[in-house]
Design a protein around this motif. Structure first.
Motif, PDB file in Angstrom:
ATOM      1  N   GLN A   1      -9.294  -5.388  -3.644  1.00 41.97           N
ATOM      2  CA  GLN A   1      -7.836  -5.312  -3.122  1.00 41.97           C
ATOM      3  C   GLN A   1      -6.984  -5.138  -4.214  1.00 41.97           C
ATOM      4  O   GLN A   1      -6.118  -4.158  -4.511  1.00 41.97           O
ATOM      5  N   THR A   2      -7.361  -6.001  -5.370  1.00 44.93           N
ATOM      6  CA  THR A   2      -6.324  -6.026  -6.496  1.00 44.93           C
ATOM      7  C   THR A   2      -6.738  -4.782  -7.172  1.00 44.93           C
ATOM      8  O   THR A   2      -5.628  -4.147  -7.889  1.00 44.93           O
TER       9      THR A   2
ATOM     10  N   PRO B   1     -13.845  -9.065  -1.735  1.00 45.79           N
ATOM     11  CA  PRO B   1     -12.950  -8.407  -1.098  1.00 45.79           C
ATOM     12  C   PRO B   1     -11.639  -8.384  -1.822  1.00 45.79           C
ATOM     13  O   PRO B   1     -10.719  -7.593  -1.715  1.00 45.79           O
ATOM     14  N   GLY B   2     -11.152  -9.638  -2.489  1.00 45.63           N
ATOM     15  CA  GLY B   2      -9.937  -9.840  -3.285  1.00 45.63           C
ATOM     16  C   GLY B   2      -9.822  -8.964  -4.476  1.00 45.63           C
ATOM     17  O   GLY B   2      -9.028  -8.262  -4.884  1.00 45.63           O
TER      18      GLY B   2
ATOM     19  N   GLU C   1      -7.551  -1.905  -6.119  1.00 45.79           N
ATOM     20  CA  GLU C   1      -6.712  -0.885  -5.282  1.00 45.79           C
ATOM     21  C   GLU C   1      -5.381  -0.731  -5.665  1.00 45.79           C
ATOM     22  O   GLU C   1      -4.689   0.438  -5.687  1.00 45.79           O
ATOM     23  N   ASN C   2      -4.980  -1.844  -5.449  1.00 44.62           N
ATOM     24  CA  ASN C   2      -3.193  -2.176  -5.814  1.00 44.62           C
ATOM     25  C   ASN C   2      -3.033  -1.516  -7.069  1.00 44.62           C
ATOM     26  O   ASN C   2      -2.023  -0.857  -7.523  1.00 44.62           O
TER      27      ASN C   2
ATOM     28  N   ASP D   1      -3.169   5.776   3.585  1.00 42.73           N
ATOM     29  CA  ASP D   1      -3.290   5.264   2.264  1.00 42.73           C
ATOM     30  C   ASP D   1      -3.273   6.401   1.054  1.00 42.73           C
ATOM     31  O   ASP D   1      -4.190   7.198   1.386  1.00 42.73           O
TER      32      ASP D   1
ATOM     33  N   THR E   1     -17.630  -3.961  -7.811  1.00 41.64           N
ATOM     34  CA  THR E   1     -15.980  -3.709  -7.949  1.00 41.64           C
ATOM     35  C   THR E   1     -15.855  -4.330  -9.409  1.00 41.64           C
ATOM     36  O   THR E   1     -16.970  -4.750 -10.001  1.00 41.64           O
TER      37      THR E   1
ATOM     38  N   SER F   1       0.801  -1.241  -0.018  1.00 41.39           N
ATOM     39  CA  SER F   1      -0.001   0.135  -0.012  1.00 41.39           C
ATOM     40  C   SER F   1       1.072   1.304  -0.057  1.00 41.39           C
ATOM     41  O   SER F   1       1.704   1.529   0.853  1.00 41.39           O
TER      42      SER F   1
ATOM     43  N   TYR G   1     -13.917   0.685  -6.200  1.00 41.18           N
ATOM     44  CA  TYR G   1     -15.256   0.232  -5.349  1.00 41.18           C
ATOM     45  C   TYR G   1     -16.253   1.484  -5.473  1.00 41.18           C
ATOM     46  O   TYR G   1     -16.082   2.664  -5.331  1.00 41.18           O
TER      47      TYR G   1
END
Length: 791
Positions: A312-313, A308-309, A315-316, A36, A155, A20, A141
């Motif tokens: 997260q991906t 959630p995965g 966001e990354n 973040d 997402t 992050s 999101y």
């Protein structure tokens, strides 16, 4: 073939997951866990008051874009100044004007039907729409609560959307959710559509034929919806406000007699109550190729329905894109940081990567779409991408050239696989020239040059959507006349002033390409054509406001084919007179989305000649100041961007800095209406971010105008060369009283020019600016101002 995992998918897209990125009091710091960087991105900025910013979930340049669609002004799906949500759709554009764009095949969810009776459910868009509240938006999101008790979260991956519907607030006696799909799009342009449902799995599939929102032709799009979290109860089809469970297929065909809204219909799946956490998930794949590919896109990109995965991906992926830029934000307000990072974010929403989804031709080259439109993006968006993401900019330039190979011309606007309307010149020429000047990698320059020369020499049959019109007049009269005689092609015979100055600049950019590529005679020819703006400049033209002389003489004016002058009030199509009278229609007048006052400053290729013609430096500064202070200028149109910084050309860089601070944050701020007008595919975001970085690019040239950043320090990592360029303020004042450069050094050596070239970003280094509360003589000498064609 698509990879079978999230990690594989994003790796294939060049989006490397990373730790992050964080913000400390010193700014972006990947080693810190304090904050973040995504906390400083607010996708809701510009979602009100006609900003049309896309608020939903997307990847950088992603094809899938999921958001709630509202009733009303919904060009990008969701608008904050609305009341009702009519569905959730999976593809959108961002910041566009005119007709709404995309929004195909929206889903809508009923927790149950009254009395458990399908015919008592509402189906049509306006009837089913539910009041919304509590929208939450973050890169990758989006969520929103509906008055019917549904919490909708969404997402995306690159070709699919994942929705999570939670029914915790539903108070009905029996929870039996219905998910319907509507064979509709936001502009209600569908002509034909088909929908099917599999009774055993509840899978919804289908396709439709639609029209682009700002262009010609049609496109076909396909969808595939799968579910997880509840057992299928029954399935069926619906049309208008009736539904039944005795069919699995629906075909809608436009017969010329009904409006699109009366042909609304689709399929649905009804479920028993969800088995866990009152939650039902829907995964939607989209494709321009086929239903099978839409299903494969979803299955390959997110096989596990891992909400959630996937978040997260995503966001990354955004952290990776934003990581090229870092700031020392000590003393800078959170609001200004949000303006900055949100602007960069919006500039990375489009163009969209449709590689592998182009049914029009086979090619090994990348295919990007939603250049919507280059007339908006060529003055800031692509310059920001060249700094922050040069590898993606290379893919976009390659895509433009490949479009030329297969369609015959570079686009000035393109969306949904269709040719979009040209608003001014052939402005892809500017992007290609700038890419050459800045050494953007992996470009076929021979074909690129062939493409720009064709723009300049060969008039297309329909120059409303490609190339240039009036080329015979351009070559013989050396301007575009009012009431032009043009038997060689079809197009709107308006915008003679604005087309003339744009064509002149386009030809300058071609001349620069010719010079670098060794085409000497072409360089001479197009350099001469770049002077054509002077043929529409009337030196004795005066301007009044409410009968009072402005005190300035000399403005661009229309001319007829016989060389005689016409007349358009220099303030016409400004906020002071008939502001809405210069759009892309048959009555659009001689300037486009701006006045002759504004367009008379558009000579980026030869500001030295313009300054001389306007009466010298002092008069130029006075006139440019008047433009900004009189109410004549609307900074929400992209032609205004360069005028904010053009004081540099008169040796007054401090006034450019002062003017940038006059617009930021007054016009660019963190409110939902925090941009002036449409975001125009990230153009407003790019302008704000570049102005705040302190190095404003002159489009089509290797010139960055130096201003102090709005931060103590800005660092830019060139991901192509691995070098870092740093702009550092000494005596930084977070109250922005000391905003004037007193002196500067580059890598420890004095730097007196008020501009710098792209080699600074390619090779790295440190530009240090010493600030003070008053203007200084720095950057004021003739030899310190940016270059001009005439020397």
């Amino acid at each position: 073939m698509a990879p079978a995992s999230l990690a594989g998918l994003f790796g294939a897209l060049g989006l490397t997951a990373l730790a992050s990125a964080s913000v400390t009091k010193r700014g972006l710091d990947n080693s810190s866990k304090d904050h973040d960087i995504l906390d400083f991105v607010d996708p809701l900025i510009g979602t009100s008051n006609g900003g049309h910013s896309f608020a939903g979930a997307t990847l950088p340049f992603g094809m899938a874009k999921a958001v709630a669609d509202t009733l009303g002004e919904n060009q990008a799906g969701f608008a904050y100044d609305t009341q009702y949500v009519s569905g959730f759709s999976h593809m959108h554009d961002s910041g566009t004007g005119g007709s709404p764009s995309l929004g195909n095949f929206p889903l809508f969810v009923h927790p149950s039907c009254p009395s458990d009776d399908l015919d008592q459910c509402t189906w049509q868009q306006s009837a089913r729409a539910s009041a919304w509240s509590s929208p939450q938006a973050r890169p990758g999101y989006f969520s929103i609560s509906l008055a019917n008790g549904v919490l909708a979260e969404m997402t995306v991956t690159n070709r699919s959307a994942l929705y999570r519907f939670t029914f915790g607030n539903v108070t009905s006696e029996k929870l039996s959710p219905i998910v319907l799909v509507d064979l509709m799009d936001l502009p209600q342009s569908r002509t034909n559509g088909t929908a099917s449902v599999d009774p055993s799995t509840g899978r919804l599939t289908g396709n439709g034929t639609f029209s682009p929102s700002f262009g010609i032709g049609t496109y076909d799009l396909h969808f595939c919806v799968d579910f997880r979290g509840a057992q299928v109860r029954d399935t069926g089809v619906w049309q208008n406000n009736r539904a039944g469970t005795n069919q699995t297929d629906l075909v809608l065909t436009y017969d010329g007699s009904n409006s699109a809204s009366t042909l609304s219909g689709g399929t649905f799946t009804r479920f028993n109550a969800p088995t866990a956490n009152d939650t039902l998930m829907a995964r939607v794949g989209v494709s321009f190729i086929s239903v099978n590919q839409a299903c494969s896109n979803a299955e390959n990109e997110q096989p596990e329905f891992d909400f959630p995965g996937t978040v997260q991906t995503a966001e990354n992926a955004w952290r990776d894109k934003l990581s090229a830029i870092s700031v020392d934000a000590e003393g800078t307000s959170d609001d200004l940081q949000k303006v900055f990072w949100s602007g960069i974010y919006r500039a990375m929403i489009s163009p969209q990567d449709y590689t592998g989804e182009n049914p029009l031709w086979q090619s090994d080259e990348p295919y990007y779409d939603s250049y919507y439109c280059i007339w908006d993006s060529y003055r800031g968006v692509h310059q920001l991408l060249t700094l922050a993401d040069p590898l993606s900019e290379s893919l976009m330039i390659r895509s433009l050239i490949d479009i030329y190979r297969h369609e015959g011309y570079l686009p000035d606007c393109r969306m949904s696989l269709c040719k979009g309307y040209t608003q001014g010149g052939s402005n892809a020429d500017v992007l290609l020239a700038e890419a050459l000047l800045k050494n953007v990698s992996d470009i076929d320059w021979a074909t690129a040059y062939e493409a720009v020369v064709k723009d300049a020499e060969v008039e297309p049959s329909n120059w409303n959507v490609e190339g240039r019109g009036g080329l015979e007049s351009w070559k013989t009269l050396n301007f575009i006349p009012t009431d032009d005689y043009d038997p060689y092609g079809v197009g709107l015979h308006t915008r003679s002033i604005s087309r003339t100055v744009e064509y002149a600049y386009d030809d300058y950019c071609i001349a620069e390409m010719a010079r670098i590529l060794g085409h000497e005679s072409d360089n001479e020819k197009y350099t001469q054509r770049a002077k054509n703006w002077q043929n529409m400049f009337r030196d004795d033209q005066q301007s009044t406001i409410s009968g009072v002389d402005t005190g300035f003489t000399g403005f661009l004016q229309p001319r007829y084919p016989n060389g005689t002058w016409g007349y358009q009030d220099p303030i016409f199509c400004s906020p002071l007179l008939n502001f809405d009278s210069c759009y892309l229609n048959a009555n659009g007048h001689e300037t486009y989305e701006g006045s002759a006052w504004l367009y008379s400053f558009y000579v980026p290729q030869d500001m030295a000649s313009l300054i001389t013609r306007l009466g010298g430096r002092e008069t130029f500064v006075s006139r440019l100041t008047y433009l900004h202070n009189s109410g004549l200028l609307y900074v929400g149109d992209e032609q205004a961007f360069l005028t904010v910084h053009q004081f540099h050309y008169a040796g007054r860089p401090g006034l450019s800095t002062k003017q940038a601070h006059a617009y930021i944050p007054s016009q660019f701020n963190t409110s939902v209406s925090g941009i002036p007008g449409n975001d125009d595919g990230g153009a407003m975001g790019a302008f704000a971010a570049l102005s705040m970085m302190g190095l404003f690019p002159v489009h089509g040239q290797d010139v960055y105008l130096i201003n102090p950043p709005f931060f103590k320090e800005v660092s830019i990592l060139n991901k192509a060369t691995g070098k870092t360029a740093i702009v550092r303020n000494t005596n930084f004042d977070p109250t922005y009283q000391s905003i004037y450069i007193q002196n500067a050094t580059r890598d420890g050596h004095p730097w007196t020019k008020n501009w710098i070239g792209h080699d600074f970003f390619r090779e790295g280094g440190v530009l240090e600016l010493v600030l003070g509360p008053e203007e200084s003589a720095w950057g004021a000498r003739e030899e310190d101002v940016p270059p001009s064609m005439s020397g």
